[in-house]
Design a protein around this motif. Structure first.
Motif, mmCIF file in Angstrom:
data_model
loop_
_atom_site.group_PDB
_atom_site.id
_atom_site.type_symbol
_atom_site.label_atom_id
_atom_site.label_comp_id
_atom_site.label_asym_id
_atom_site.label_seq_id
_atom_site.Cartn_x
_atom_site.Cartn_y
_atom_site.Cartn_z
ATOM 1 N N LEU A 146 14.848 8.837 7.690
ATOM 2 C CA LEU A 146 13.469 8.459 7.366
ATOM 3 C C LEU A 146 13.359 7.548 6.150
ATOM 4 C CD1 LEU A 146 11.740 11.946 7.842
ATOM 5 C CD2 LEU A 146 12.202 10.184 9.560
ATOM 6 N N GLY A 147 14.498 7.220 5.526
ATOM 7 C CA GLY A 147 14.454 6.520 4.239
ATOM 8 C C GLY A 147 13.742 5.186 4.263
ATOM 9 N N GLY A 148 13.938 4.401 5.321
ATOM 10 C CA GLY A 148 13.260 3.113 5.385
ATOM 11 C C GLY A 148 11.758 3.263 5.428
ATOM 12 N N LEU A 149 11.278 4.257 6.182
ATOM 13 C CA LEU A 149 9.835 4.484 6.293
ATOM 14 C C LEU A 149 9.265 5.084 5.017
ATOM 15 C CD1 LEU A 149 9.684 5.859 9.948
ATOM 16 C CD2 LEU A 149 9.169 3.541 9.158
ATOM 17 N N LEU A 150 9.977 6.048 4.427
ATOM 18 C CA LEU A 150 9.479 6.644 3.184
ATOM 19 C C LEU A 150 9.415 5.614 2.065
ATOM 20 C CD1 LEU A 150 11.273 10.117 3.256
ATOM 21 C CD2 LEU A 150 8.821 9.684 3.518
ATOM 22 N N ALA A 151 10.412 4.758 1.973
ATOM 23 C CA ALA A 151 10.395 3.708 0.951
ATOM 24 C C ALA A 151 9.244 2.738 1.192
ATOM 25 C CB ALA A 151 11.727 2.969 0.925
ATOM 26 N N LEU A 152 9.011 2.382 2.450
ATOM 27 C CA LEU A 152 7.920 1.472 2.779
ATOM 28 C C LEU A 152 6.578 2.095 2.434
ATOM 29 C CD1 LEU A 152 6.956 -1.164 4.058
ATOM 30 C CD2 LEU A 152 7.051 -0.026 6.292
ATOM 31 N N LEU A 153 6.400 3.363 2.778
ATOM 32 C CA LEU A 153 5.147 4.034 2.437
ATOM 33 C C LEU A 153 4.933 4.064 0.928
ATOM 34 C CD1 LEU A 153 5.406 6.950 5.009
ATOM 35 C CD2 LEU A 153 3.622 5.191 4.992
ATOM 36 N N SER A 154 5.991 4.359 0.190
ATOM 37 C CA SER A 154 5.895 4.358 -1.269
ATOM 38 C C SER A 154 5.509 2.986 -1.789
ATOM 39 C CB SER A 154 7.222 4.808 -1.874
ATOM 40 O OG SER A 154 7.200 4.717 -3.279
ATOM 41 N N ASP A 155 6.124 1.955 -1.232
ATOM 42 C CA ASP A 155 5.791 0.584 -1.642
ATOM 43 C C ASP A 155 4.321 0.270 -1.408
ATOM 44 O OD1 ASP A 155 8.383 0.080 -2.442
ATOM 45 O OD2 ASP A 155 8.910 -1.148 -0.698
ATOM 46 N N ARG A 156 3.744 0.853 -0.373
ATOM 47 C CA ARG A 156 2.336 0.606 -0.044
ATOM 48 C C ARG A 156 1.393 1.572 -0.752
ATOM 49 N NH1 ARG A 156 1.616 -3.063 4.226
ATOM 50 N NH2 ARG A 156 3.558 -4.253 4.347
ATOM 51 N N GLY A 157 1.931 2.394 -1.644
ATOM 52 C CA GLY A 157 1.084 3.281 -2.428
ATOM 53 C C GLY A 157 0.685 4.554 -1.728
ATOM 54 N N VAL A 158 1.394 4.924 -0.646
ATOM 55 C CA VAL A 158 1.085 6.143 0.090
ATOM 56 C C VAL A 158 1.916 7.285 -0.495
ATOM 57 C CG1 VAL A 158 1.117 7.287 2.341
ATOM 58 C CG2 VAL A 158 0.587 4.833 2.190
ATOM 59 N N PRO A 159 1.311 8.315 -1.064
ATOM 60 C CA PRO A 159 2.079 9.440 -1.619
ATOM 61 C C PRO A 159 2.834 10.183 -0.515
ATOM 62 C CG PRO A 159 -0.196 9.469 -2.409
ATOM 63 C CD PRO A 159 -0.144 8.493 -1.283
ATOM 64 N N THR A 160 4.075 10.537 -0.804
ATOM 65 C CA THR A 160 4.893 11.246 0.169
ATOM 66 C C THR A 160 5.512 12.489 -0.453
ATOM 67 O OG1 THR A 160 6.844 9.917 -0.381
ATOM 68 C CG2 THR A 160 5.467 9.133 1.433
ATOM 69 N N ALA A 161 5.773 13.472 0.401
ATOM 70 C CA ALA A 161 6.468 14.697 0.018
ATOM 71 C C ALA A 161 7.473 15.018 1.113
ATOM 72 C CB ALA A 161 5.491 15.851 -0.170
ATOM 73 N N VAL A 162 8.490 15.813 0.770
ATOM 74 C CA VAL A 162 9.534 16.191 1.728
ATOM 75 C C VAL A 162 9.724 17.700 1.684
ATOM 76 C CG1 VAL A 162 12.008 16.086 2.250
ATOM 77 C CG2 VAL A 162 10.773 13.989 1.659
ATOM 78 N N LEU A 163 9.736 18.312 2.870
ATOM 79 C CA LEU A 163 10.169 19.696 3.047
ATOM 80 C C LEU A 163 11.486 19.658 3.799
ATOM 81 C CD1 LEU A 163 9.955 22.793 3.151
ATOM 82 C CD2 LEU A 163 8.516 22.528 5.195
ATOM 83 N N CYS A 164 12.532 20.219 3.193
ATOM 84 C CA CYS A 164 13.854 20.275 3.809
ATOM 85 C C CYS A 164 14.226 21.740 4.006
ATOM 86 C CB CYS A 164 14.877 19.564 2.921
ATOM 87 S SG CYS A 164 16.551 19.537 3.571
ATOM 88 N N PHE A 165 14.584 22.113 5.216
ATOM 89 C CA PHE A 165 14.765 23.527 5.543
ATOM 90 C C PHE A 165 16.104 24.115 5.109
ATOM 91 C CE2 PHE A 165 11.359 22.986 8.885
ATOM 92 C CZ PHE A 165 10.501 23.927 8.358
ATOM 93 N N THR A 166 17.162 23.321 4.986
ATOM 94 C CA THR A 166 18.480 23.863 4.652
ATOM 95 C C THR A 166 19.118 23.046 3.535
ATOM 96 O OG1 THR A 166 20.040 22.556 5.993
ATOM 97 C CG2 THR A 166 18.733 24.220 7.148
ATOM 98 N N HIS A 167 20.171 23.615 2.930
ATOM 99 C CA HIS A 167 20.941 22.908 1.911
ATOM 100 C C HIS A 167 22.061 22.057 2.502
ATOM 101 C CE1 HIS A 167 19.667 24.838 -2.056
ATOM 102 N NE2 HIS A 167 18.915 25.436 -1.154
#
Length: 217
Positions: A29-50
């Motif tokens: 998802l990194g390309g999309l998350l970076a793009l959203l951040s660039d456009r000023g869209v706040p993002t959060a991540v929930l990761c289920f495992t280590h």
């Protein structure tokens, strides 16, 4: 100021990504998350495992601890505002009942008020059952909360090429069924990937996938 992201739905004002493993947020998802951040869209991540069951081990140390630190650094590189790392068993997420997993997603929906969830597509992209379980939990919670879900996928020709070259199990739809997002900031994504040194230092499949996709998701 948020801006419209071509190829993604209008009205993406706040996004919660739900993934199975540390590095899914960057490798996938990194390309999309970076793009959203660039456009000023706040993002959060929930990761289920280590991600402690990984067979890749490009750095010394216990993967349970190492990968938690890698996730935190990668998220910062991607501009993610909040990361929540749960402690479910890597490789065994499918054995965790769906309602408790969905409840974790629902809690963050309540706290973050996202307009959209961002997930791997329902097939898990790589065929990994943990990926599928994380997405199903997100979909379950999203239906109850009335939140839209956006699925990241690979076009079929890219999946087929990777499977032919590496013997992998990628899945993907016909390109005509995909919405293309381009260009995505691969530079930022690659810096986030580099934060996951335990998993990216010897990972030719990852780099070949990015090569085949170019600047498109």
């Amino acid at each position: 100021m948020t801006g419209t992201v071509p190829g993604l739905p209008d009205g993406m004002r706040r996004v919660l990504a739900v993934v199975a493993h540390p590095d899914d947020e960057s490798f996938g998802l990194g390309g999309l998350l970076a793009l959203l951040s660039d456009r000023g869209v706040p993002t959060a991540v929930l990761c289920f495992t280590h991600g402690e069951a990984s067979t890749l081990h490009g750095r010394p140390g216990d993967l349970h601890t190492v990968r938690a630190g890698e996730l935190a650094r990668a998220a910062q590189e991607l501009g993610v505002k909040r990361v929540e790392l749960a402690g479910h068993p890597d490789g065994g997420l499918v054995d965790v009942p769906l309602p408790p997993l969905a409840a974790e997603v629902a809690r963050l929906i309540g706290e973050q008020c996202p307009s959209h969830l961002l997930v791997f597509d329902s097939g898990g992209v790589t065929g990994h059952r943990d990926h599928q379980r994380a997405t199903h939990a997100a979909q379950f919670a999203a239906r109850r909360a009335g939140v839209a879900v956006v699925g990241w996928t690979l076009p079929l020709h890219v999946a087929d090429r990777l499977n032919a070259e590496f013997g992998t199990s990628f899945t993907g739809p016909d390109p005509a069924e995909c919405h293309v997002v381009a260009p995505v900031p691969r530079g930022r994504q690659c810096r986030a990937i580099a934060c996951h040194a335990s998993q990216s230092s010897d990972n030719p499949v990852l780099w070949r996938r990015l090569e085949l996709l170019g600047d498109r998701e």
